[in-house]
Write a protein that holds these residues in place. Structure first.
Motif, PDB file in Angstrom:
ATOM      1  N   LEU A   1       0.831  -1.198   0.000  1.00  0.00           N
ATOM      2  CA  LEU A   1       0.000   0.000   0.000  1.00  0.00           C
ATOM      3  C   LEU A   1       0.870   1.255   0.000  1.00  0.00           C
ATOM      4  CD1 LEU A   1      -2.776   1.319   0.127  1.00  0.00           C
ATOM      5  CD2 LEU A   1      -2.706   1.042   2.613  1.00  0.00           C
ATOM      6  N   ARG A   2       1.901   1.285   0.823  1.00  0.00           N
ATOM      7  CA  ARG A   2       2.795   2.448   0.901  1.00  0.00           C
ATOM      8  C   ARG A   2       3.495   2.667  -0.440  1.00  0.00           C
ATOM      9  NH1 ARG A   2       2.594   6.922   2.675  1.00  0.00           N
ATOM     10  NH2 ARG A   2       1.761   6.051   4.559  1.00  0.00           N
ATOM     11  N   ALA A   3       3.944   1.598  -1.089  1.00  0.00           N
ATOM     12  CA  ALA A   3       4.609   1.725  -2.394  1.00  0.00           C
ATOM     13  C   ALA A   3       3.637   2.271  -3.447  1.00  0.00           C
ATOM     14  CB  ALA A   3       5.167   0.382  -2.834  1.00  0.00           C
ATOM     15  N   ALA A   4       2.390   1.811  -3.406  1.00  0.00           N
ATOM     16  CA  ALA A   4       1.393   2.311  -4.352  1.00  0.00           C
ATOM     17  C   ALA A   4       1.086   3.779  -4.086  1.00  0.00           C
ATOM     18  CB  ALA A   4       0.120   1.469  -4.275  1.00  0.00           C
ATOM     19  N   LEU A   5       0.957   4.157  -2.815  1.00  0.00           N
ATOM     20  CA  LEU A   5       0.712   5.563  -2.489  1.00  0.00           C
ATOM     21  C   LEU A   5       1.848   6.454  -2.980  1.00  0.00           C
ATOM     22  CD1 LEU A   5      -0.748   5.403   1.141  1.00  0.00           C
ATOM     23  CD2 LEU A   5      -1.883   6.322  -0.884  1.00  0.00           C
ATOM     24  N   ALA A   6       3.060   5.956  -2.903  1.00  0.00           N
ATOM     25  CA  ALA A   6       4.222   6.751  -3.338  1.00  0.00           C
ATOM     26  C   ALA A   6       4.222   6.983  -4.847  1.00  0.00           C
ATOM     27  CB  ALA A   6       5.518   6.065  -2.920  1.00  0.00           C
ATOM     28  N   ARG A   7       3.464   6.195  -5.593  1.00  0.00           N
ATOM     29  CA  ARG A   7       3.446   6.325  -7.051  1.00  0.00           C
ATOM     30  C   ARG A   7       2.379   7.271  -7.572  1.00  0.00           C
ATOM     31  NH1 ARG A   7       3.592   0.593  -9.709  1.00  0.00           N
ATOM     32  NH2 ARG A   7       3.533   1.906 -11.553  1.00  0.00           N
TER      33      ARG A   7
ATOM     34  N   ALA B   1      -7.462   9.279  -7.513  1.00  0.00           N
ATOM     35  CA  ALA B   1      -6.451   8.565  -6.726  1.00  0.00           C
ATOM     36  C   ALA B   1      -6.819   7.098  -6.566  1.00  0.00           C
ATOM     37  CB  ALA B   1      -6.287   9.233  -5.360  1.00  0.00           C
ATOM     38  N   LEU B   2      -8.086   6.820  -6.284  1.00  0.00           N
ATOM     39  CA  LEU B   2      -8.509   5.422  -6.147  1.00  0.00           C
ATOM     40  C   LEU B   2      -8.397   4.673  -7.473  1.00  0.00           C
ATOM     41  CD1 LEU B   2     -11.566   5.773  -3.740  1.00  0.00           C
ATOM     42  CD2 LEU B   2      -9.310   4.803  -3.220  1.00  0.00           C
ATOM     43  N   THR B   3      -8.701   5.358  -8.571  1.00  0.00           N
ATOM     44  CA  THR B   3      -8.531   4.753  -9.894  1.00  0.00           C
ATOM     45  C   THR B   3      -7.064   4.423 -10.133  1.00  0.00           C
ATOM     46  OG1 THR B   3     -10.444   5.929 -10.767  1.00  0.00           O
ATOM     47  CG2 THR B   3      -8.845   5.110 -12.377  1.00  0.00           C
ATOM     48  N   ALA B   4      -6.180   5.355  -9.789  1.00  0.00           N
ATOM     49  CA  ALA B   4      -4.739   5.121  -9.947  1.00  0.00           C
ATOM     50  C   ALA B   4      -4.270   3.977  -9.060  1.00  0.00           C
ATOM     51  CB  ALA B   4      -3.964   6.398  -9.627  1.00  0.00           C
ATOM     52  N   MET B   5      -4.764   3.938  -7.824  1.00  0.00           N
ATOM     53  CA  MET B   5      -4.378   2.858  -6.916  1.00  0.00           C
ATOM     54  C   MET B   5      -4.855   1.510  -7.457  1.00  0.00           C
ATOM     55  SD  MET B   5      -2.682   4.038  -4.270  1.00  0.00           S
ATOM     56  CE  MET B   5      -2.954   2.986  -2.858  1.00  0.00           C
ATOM     57  N   ARG B   6      -6.067   1.456  -8.010  1.00  0.00           N
ATOM     58  CA  ARG B   6      -6.573   0.206  -8.596  1.00  0.00           C
ATOM     59  C   ARG B   6      -5.712  -0.216  -9.779  1.00  0.00           C
ATOM     60  NH1 ARG B   6     -11.644   2.879  -7.615  1.00  0.00           N
ATOM     61  NH2 ARG B   6     -12.606   1.926  -5.801  1.00  0.00           N
ATOM     62  N   ARG B   7      -5.294   0.762 -10.579  1.00  0.00           N
ATOM     63  CA  ARG B   7      -4.443   0.464 -11.732  1.00  0.00           C
ATOM     64  C   ARG B   7      -3.084  -0.066 -11.261  1.00  0.00           C
ATOM     65  NH1 ARG B   7      -3.709   5.195 -13.269  1.00  0.00           N
ATOM     66  NH2 ARG B   7      -1.508   5.367 -12.846  1.00  0.00           N
ATOM     67  N   ILE B   8      -2.513   0.552 -10.248  1.00  0.00           N
ATOM     68  CA  ILE B   8      -1.198   0.156  -9.748  1.00  0.00           C
ATOM     69  C   ILE B   8      -1.261  -1.212  -9.063  1.00  0.00           C
ATOM     70  CG2 ILE B   8       0.578   0.707  -8.026  1.00  0.00           C
ATOM     71  CD1 ILE B   8      -0.129   3.716  -8.596  1.00  0.00           C
TER      72      ILE B   8
ATOM     73  N   GLY C   1      -3.827  -3.517  -9.155  1.00  0.00           N
ATOM     74  CA  GLY C   1      -4.487  -4.597  -9.896  1.00  0.00           C
ATOM     75  C   GLY C   1      -5.363  -5.461  -9.005  1.00  0.00           C
ATOM     76  N   ASP C   2      -5.237  -6.805  -9.135  1.00  0.00           N
ATOM     77  CA  ASP C   2      -6.092  -7.696  -8.356  1.00  0.00           C
ATOM     78  C   ASP C   2      -5.704  -7.769  -6.889  1.00  0.00           C
ATOM     79  OD1 ASP C   2      -4.669  -8.496 -10.626  1.00  0.00           O
ATOM     80  OD2 ASP C   2      -4.758 -10.596 -10.095  1.00  0.00           O
ATOM     81  N   ARG C   3      -4.621  -7.151  -6.503  1.00  0.00           N
ATOM     82  CA  ARG C   3      -4.221  -7.163  -5.089  1.00  0.00           C
ATOM     83  C   ARG C   3      -5.017  -6.136  -4.281  1.00  0.00           C
ATOM     84  NH1 ARG C   3       1.957  -6.550  -6.506  1.00  0.00           N
ATOM     85  NH2 ARG C   3       0.914  -5.026  -7.792  1.00  0.00           N
ATOM     86  N   MET C   4      -5.696  -5.210  -4.945  1.00  0.00           N
ATOM     87  CA  MET C   4      -6.448  -4.145  -4.269  1.00  0.00           C
ATOM     88  C   MET C   4      -7.516  -4.681  -3.313  1.00  0.00           C
ATOM     89  SD  MET C   4      -6.717  -0.778  -4.194  1.00  0.00           S
ATOM     90  CE  MET C   4      -7.869   0.524  -3.849  1.00  0.00           C
ATOM     91  N   PRO C   5      -8.347  -5.685  -3.694  1.00  0.00           N
ATOM     92  CA  PRO C   5      -9.407  -6.115  -2.780  1.00  0.00           C
ATOM     93  C   PRO C   5      -8.899  -6.637  -1.438  1.00  0.00           C
ATOM     94  CG  PRO C   5      -9.812  -6.954  -4.971  1.00  0.00           C
ATOM     95  CD  PRO C   5      -8.440  -6.343  -4.984  1.00  0.00           C
ATOM     96  N   SER C   6      -7.707  -7.213  -1.399  1.00  0.00           N
ATOM     97  CA  SER C   6      -7.217  -7.766  -0.141  1.00  0.00           C
ATOM     98  C   SER C   6      -6.659  -6.695   0.780  1.00  0.00           C
ATOM     99  CB  SER C   6      -6.141  -8.827  -0.414  1.00  0.00           C
ATOM    100  OG  SER C   6      -4.980  -8.199  -0.942  1.00  0.00           O
TER     101      SER C   6
END
Length: 171
Positions: free
Chosen positions: A104-110, A150-157, A159-164
């Motif tokens: 999550l932190r790595a995705a937020l940094a992107r 931001a949520l769209t970008a996080m989902r893109r970054i 991928g399928d790991r977002m729901p967990s």
């Protein structure tokens, strides 16, 4: 400043230090950077205490300074040099929890600093749209659109790991 004014400032700082450190950590993801953000924020607050202490919402005023300090750091951060890689986590937890938080932190940094600030304020600091808009100095509509982007970008970054993942960082 007079002794009474200093005492008021110190009382405020002692009462809010833990909350400020939590906000700063949630924004930066690094305990050392969080301490730096809080220190810089409190220095600014001290220099403006005569105005800050008269504000209707002192916490809101200070939170706005903290977030602005974070955003300014992100804008000029290109010249900074990291002497160390990652810092050790502050608490022990299971490996899956640590892995999720690191992901999550790595995705937020992107994502952009403004989008990062919106997600942190809305989901990690549990601020309303109106409160987030006030802290960032933008309209509520901007907060809503930045959250969506931001949520769209996080989902893109992610991928399928977002729901967990949940937007929750315990500290």
């Amino acid at each position: 400043m007079s002794d009474d004014t200093d005492a008021d400032y110190l009382a405020y700082v002692h009462g809010r230090m833990a909350a400020l450190r939590r906000w700063a950590y949630l924004l930066s993801g690094d305990t050392h950077q969080a301490d730096d953000l809080v220190q810089e924020t409190l220095t600014t607050v001290y220099s403006r205490w005569h105005r800050v202490s008269r504000a209707d919402n002192i916490d809101g005023y200070v939170h706005r300074i903290l977030v602005r300090t974070f955003l300014n750091e992100r804008r000029r951060g290109w010249w900074k040099v990291r002497l160390f890689g990652e810092t050790a986590p502050d608490r022990q937890s299971d490996a899956a929890d640590v892995e999720d938080r690191q992901l999550l932190r790595a995705a937020l940094a992107r994502i952009t600093p403004n989008q990062q600030a919106v997600l942190v304020l809305r989901f990690l600091c549990d601020q309303s749209v109106a409160d987030t808009a006030q802290v960032l100095g933008v309209s509520e509509g901007t907060v809503k659109s930045q959250t969506k982007h931001a949520l769209t970008a996080m989902r893109r970054i992610l991928g399928d790991r977002m729901p967990s993942l949940t937007l929750e960082v315990s500290r």
